[in-house]
Write an enzyme that holds these catalytic residues in place. Structure first.
Site, PDB file in Angstrom:
ATOM      1  CG  ASN A 113      -7.734   2.360   5.535  1.00  0.00           C
ATOM      2  OD1 ASN A 113      -8.547   1.483   5.239  1.00  0.00           O
ATOM      3  ND2 ASN A 113      -7.332   2.557   6.780  1.00  0.00           N
ATOM      4  CD  GLU A 163      -6.021  -4.795   4.568  1.00  0.00           C
ATOM      5  OE1 GLU A 163      -5.821  -4.519   5.787  1.00  0.00           O
ATOM      6  OE2 GLU A 163      -6.484  -3.985   3.746  1.00  0.00           O
ATOM      7  CE1 TYR A 168      -3.197  -6.391   9.136  1.00  0.00           C
ATOM      8  CE2 TYR A 168      -5.418  -5.491   9.163  1.00  0.00           C
ATOM      9  CZ  TYR A 168      -4.223  -5.719   8.506  1.00  0.00           C
ATOM     10  OH  TYR A 168      -4.055  -5.267   7.213  1.00  0.00           O
ATOM     11  CD  GLU A 221      -2.847   1.065   2.483  1.00  0.00           C
ATOM     12  OE1 GLU A 221      -3.675   1.976   2.647  1.00  0.00           O
ATOM     13  OE2 GLU A 221      -2.788   0.053   3.221  1.00  0.00           O
ATOM     14  CG  ASN A 267      -9.358  -1.261   1.781  1.00  0.00           C
ATOM     15  OD1 ASN A 267      -8.866  -2.371   1.966  1.00  0.00           O
ATOM     16  ND2 ASN A 267      -9.335  -0.317   2.719  1.00  0.00           N
ATOM     17  CD  GLU A 268     -10.111  -2.410   6.184  1.00  0.00           C
ATOM     18  OE1 GLU A 268     -10.083  -1.274   6.722  1.00  0.00           O
ATOM     19  OE2 GLU A 268      -9.340  -3.324   6.516  1.00  0.00           O
ATOM     20  CD  GLN A 283       0.572  -2.505   3.641  1.00  0.00           C
ATOM     21  OE1 GLN A 283       1.425  -1.975   2.936  1.00  0.00           O
ATOM     22  NE2 GLN A 283      -0.461  -1.823   4.120  1.00  0.00           N
TER      23      GLN A 283
END
Length: 506
Positions: free
Chosen positions: A74, A294, A246, A29, A174-175, A351
């Site tokens: 993001n 992710e 996460y 990212e 994304n999200e 990442q």
């Protein structure tokens, strides 16, 4: 108690599913030093003529990363992809609102495609469905994948790329369930724009495959109703639904930390159930697959990131320095992915470089492997083939949050072409070794041990650094022994194990 042995039976005909190699993907990212100072650093002694760090590329090639998601995250929900194409001297710097930095746009779509070719990996491109929509979705596919004869394809050719990039895999935003997301949407709002974007993207290039946004975590108040609503709109247009998670150990509760992968298992099972409900509701013959694009350990850098000044170019952000115990959790998470290989077909360790990453660099200096590099590499290199059902009996323990946690976390992979079985196993016991008996009955009596790799360290907080890059490193002095159609081993306390076995076809 853990002094009792664990047993495991595997059978070559009891197959969970064929492992899609893209389950070992990763993520870059425009965040922190992932791009600038990470994969791209013109002027570095190891930089090639394009500015790509060859020392970093060498480490990535060791991981055999099959696909990399880009450019966010993001970041992508406020990103105009057109800012990153064309002559670099004409590109605009922008305020990057997601991470409060300045984006100089010296690295963009075409540079990433070139870098991916050198990294021997495929591209998973995420489009902006925050501030952009249907029109930009079709335009970027035309720019990237259409051969010639139109405005966008000829613009690409004018930028020096005669042949189309043929990007196959695309994420629809994304999200988008997150209030932190630029252009945050309700499930219905997102489902509608995702479906309409998917339609025109596939009209431009019918060969592409698409990933719709699932919940950004299982703790979201809208989970899993978000998935059900989004799939109601997109089921006929997409091939994958995304998942993110996460884990951290802020309370320094290692037994609970090591058990978090059980929550990952539950997360996957819930998404499968929700997807199959929509399949039944629509009377569809198509099965929805999952892209766990992710996943990682992330918590070490939280406090440091709160103190950073905004509006810098590529400041250090999310630079977790990983420990031995983090490597064990990453190993358990990899095993969770493999245990659901029938439905999880893509995944991205988030990442790849500097930002919550297996690879760290010094700007202008060294690159080195973090502790989590090793289980990721082992799984990627040796975990190709069919995931086998692991029939496990293991002693268990309880934590302050999770009960009935097996000390043995394990899965086996059969690579029929290589005539090899690989067992990935974590001993969660922090005090004692765990005796393991593995039954290989279906593979005959001619099996032999190739090697038993172990990652261990008496200090669970041990880390690798630029000056001590091998403080935590694997060895192949494990004690596994193959006898006929069985194997025995003592899994040392708090260890990651890779047991490779040569098996002859009957």
């Amino acid at each position: 108690m853990s002094q009792h042995k664990a047993t495991m039976i595997i059978d070559k005909d009891f197959i969970i599913g064929a492992i899609d190699n893209r389950i070992y993907g990763s993520f870059i990212e425009h965040l922190g030093r992932a791009v600038y100072g990470g994969i791209y650093e013109p002027g570095h002694p190891e930089a090639d003529e394009k500015g790509f760090r060859q020392d970093v590329l060498s480490l990535i090639q060791q991981l055999q990363v099959p696909i990399v998601r880009y450019p966010g995250g993001n970041f992508v929900s406020g990103y105009d992809w057109k800012d990153g194409i064309g002559p670099k001297e004409l590109r605009k710097s922008r305020l990057e609102l997601a991470w409060k930095t300045i984006e100089p746009n010296q690295f963009g779509l075409n540079e990433f495609v070139e870098w991916a070719q050198k990294a021997q990996t495929d591209v998973m491109w995420a489009i902006n469905l925050g501030t952009h929509g249907v029109d930009e979705a079709r335009n970027i596919v035309e720019y990237s994948n259409h051969a010639s004869g139109t405005y966008w394809s000829d613009l690409r050719r004018s930028h020096g790329y005669e042949q189309p990039h043929q990007i196959k895999t695309w994420c629809l935003g994304n999200e988008m369930d997150g209030p932190w997301q630029i252009g945050h949407k309700t499930a219905t709002e997102y489902g509608r724009v995702a479906a309409e974007s998917a339609k025109v993207m596939k009209w431009v290039d019918p060969t592409i495959e698409l990933v719709a946004c699932g919940s950004s975590s299982r703790t979201m108040p809208t989970f899993p109703e978000w998935e059900a609503t989004v799939l109601d709109h997109t089921y006929d247009h997409v091939e994958y639904l995304s998942m993110h998670t996460y884990y951290g150990n802020k309370k320094n509760d290692t037994p609970t930390f090591l058990a978090r992968s059980l929550e990952m298992d539950d997360f996957i099972k819930t998404i499968i159930a929700t997807s199959d409900y929509i399949k039944a509701k629509k009377r569809s013959k198509k099965t929805m697959y999952l892209s766990f694009d992710e996943w990682n350990v992330w918590y070490h850098s939280n406090d440091a990131d709160k103190k950073r000044d905004p509006w810098q170019i590529a400041p250090p952000q999310l630079e977790d320095i990983y420990t031995m115990e983090d490597a064990l959790v990453v190993g358990c998470m990899l095993i969770s992915l493999l245990k659901h290989a029938d439905r999880v077909k893509m995944a991205c360790l988030a990442q790849l470089v500097n930002v919550i990453a297996p690879i760290m660099t010094e700007t202008g200096g060294k690159a080195w492997m973090q502790t989590i590099f090793f289980p990721y590499m082992h799984a990627s290199v040796y975990g190709r083939g069919n995931a086998l059902v692991p029939l496990i009996h293991s002693p268990k323990y309880d934590t302050s949050e999770i009960t009935d946690v097996p000390y043995l976390e394990a899965v086996a992979v059969h690579n029929e072409e290589a005539q090899e079985v690989t067992v990935f196993a974590v001993n969660r016991d922090l005090e004692h070794p765990l005796p393991l008996e593995l039954d290989l009955r279906s593979f005959g009596a001619n099996s032999r041990l190739i090697e038993h790799i172990v990652l261990e360290n008496p200090d669970l907080k041990a880390r690798n650094t630029a000056d001590d890059s091998t403080a935590v490193a694997p060895h192949n002095r494990g004690n596994a022994v193959v006898n006929g159609s069985g194997l025995t081993a003592q899994l040392t306390k708090a260890s990651w194990n890779v047991i490779r076995i040569s098996v002859q076809a009957k």
